[in-house]
Design a protein around this motif. Sequence first.
Motif, PDB file in Angstrom:
ATOM      1  N   SER A 167      36.331  18.729 -26.575  1.00 15.86           N
ATOM      2  CA  SER A 167      36.338  20.087 -27.117  1.00 15.86           C
ATOM      3  C   SER A 167      36.761  20.128 -28.581  1.00 15.86           C
ATOM      4  N   ASN A 171      34.382  21.616 -31.498  1.00 15.67           N
ATOM      5  CA  ASN A 171      34.937  22.761 -32.225  1.00 15.67           C
ATOM      6  C   ASN A 171      34.839  22.565 -33.734  1.00 15.67           C
ATOM      7  N   TRP A 186      27.482  29.165 -30.598  1.00 19.68           N
ATOM      8  CA  TRP A 186      26.746  28.967 -29.350  1.00 19.68           C
ATOM      9  C   TRP A 186      25.485  28.126 -29.584  1.00 19.68           C
ATOM     10  N   ALA A 189      26.618  24.663 -29.769  1.00 19.74           N
ATOM     11  CA  ALA A 189      27.010  24.207 -28.435  1.00 19.74           C
ATOM     12  C   ALA A 189      25.792  23.776 -27.619  1.00 19.74           C
ATOM     13  N   VAL A 427      30.180  20.819 -20.265  1.00 14.80           N
ATOM     14  CA  VAL A 427      30.843  22.132 -20.287  1.00 14.80           C
ATOM     15  C   VAL A 427      31.975  22.139 -21.299  1.00 14.80           C
ATOM     16  N   SER A 428      32.741  21.036 -21.341  1.00 11.84           N
ATOM     17  CA  SER A 428      33.848  20.930 -22.294  1.00 11.84           C
ATOM     18  C   SER A 428      33.343  21.050 -23.726  1.00 11.84           C
ATOM     19  N   ALA A 430      30.573  22.552 -24.732  1.00 12.44           N
ATOM     20  CA  ALA A 430      30.110  23.918 -24.975  1.00 12.44           C
ATOM     21  C   ALA A 430      31.275  24.880 -25.181  1.00 12.44           C
ATOM     22  N   VAL A 431      32.279  24.784 -24.315  1.00 14.69           N
ATOM     23  CA  VAL A 431      33.439  25.671 -24.422  1.00 14.69           C
ATOM     24  C   VAL A 431      34.217  25.390 -25.703  1.00 14.69           C
ATOM     25  N   SER A 435      35.530  27.938 -28.830  1.00 15.62           N
ATOM     26  CA  SER A 435      36.952  28.232 -28.679  1.00 15.62           C
ATOM     27  C   SER A 435      37.626  28.314 -30.051  1.00 15.62           C
TER      28      SER A 435
END
Length: 514
Positions: A167, A171, A186, A189, A427-428, A430-431, A435
């Motif tokens: 992440s 980020n 997004w 991501a 998923v990590s 993308a999130v 974040s």
Amino acid sequence: MTEFLATINEYIWSNALIYLCLAAGVYFSIRSRFVQVRQFPEMIRLMMSGEKSPSGVSSFQALTMSLSGRVGTGNIAGVATAIAFGGPGALFWMWAVAFLGASTSFVESTLGQIYKTRDRLTGEYRGGPAYYFSKAMAHTPAASAFKIYGFIFAAVTVLACGLLLPSVQSNSMASAMHQAWDISEWTVAVGTVIVLAFVIIGGVKRIAAFASIVVPFMAIVYIAVALVIVIANATELPSVIRLIFASAFGADAAFGAIIGSAVMWGVKRGVYSNEAGQGTGPHSAAAAEVSHPAKQGLVQAFAVYVDTLFICTATGFLILSTGAYRVFDGESATGPVLAEGGALPKDAAVGPAFAQVGFDTLWSGTGATFVAVSLAFFCLTTIIAYYYMAETNLRFLLGKYAPIPVPLIRGTIGSNITLLLQALILVSVAVGAVSTATDAWTLGDIGVGLMAWLNIIGIIVLQQPAYKALRDYERQKKAGLDPVFDPHALDIPGATFWETYRRTTDKDHVNTKM
């Protein structure tokens, strides 16, 4: 949640871990007779040598795999963060932890080679802390305890590399791209997830091939461009060097109150960047095809130099020489500003923006784009390396239930869990891209800290085989030989791969003579 994560992080990254990283580096340096200095020429020679095989990658590919895990957002955003909250002196402590950490990296990576294994299903070499914790003491009464310790490390690594660490990379990449091209987080991501999914399904060989092309090229380009800007500001270098050392030891009045922060942020971001002692390097070290474990131990020690002394230093000098920095009190961007270089806009966020503004001072309008592209490659290869390490430790945990890593094979426990890990890391990513930077970095620090605690304590206990291997390597080199490892001759039990390798090598040699 932010406060809860910050509290956990404070406990993990207490002064105890800072001192442990430094003390371990000093201890390993003394025990190895400063291998990181004595064997520096040999590191360079070995880096370009070695053979790959159907089971293992070459030394250079293993190096680039290791660098792909080391060279990431920590080399750009991490350096900026260290300077922002620890002052320019944090860069000195990054150098210190890199120099000392090179010996730590040698020990852990040599252990990774000694106790590596051949994956019974894929034929690829696998290894890392979980493997040497469970195998090095298998012949002792403490075998069960160390096997459990290995399982704990493997579980923590799957959590850290599969969920917490990716992440941070996504980020920083999303932040840099948004600032450069106004692309939504997004969009970044989704694009990253697509590329990542294609690569990780291909296995270790595709990872090695990808990293061996991308990492050296981008590292050389980044360092070269940064050096051009530093040279253009050569008149500032004497004051920059003075500022770094004065800040590191509290001799500058502006930074006297944060000398402790300089040490903490320098060590924290140094370990995050070069990963010495974290336990990630041994995974790629174990994948190499070499005739002696010390060979790859030396190559991995050199990787620490490349990461911190070359790339991080280039970023630090770029930021400081161009005045693209701001130092805060209280280790928060909301605290009072203690000092600033004057080049940053008032609204510049701590992170990639520092480097982007620094590049813009020479090539106006290009800095944001160059840093965004650099971070895209650095962060992507780092995330790929994280997946490789998470998968290696998952296969260790699954044991006989580990599946052949072919996509769309379902119906077994192992294959379903492997697919779950792949989904988890996607998923990590993308999130993380959408974040806040604070939460992403906190999660990353927690992952690094947990792994470092477990690995450093473990290799302090298990260090002896690494020194035996080093002495054996140096003895054979002095005799004019290409060193070959024999664990029985060195009284190193548990090195099951090398026991088989030695028997096969001897048999082939006899057959050739006949």
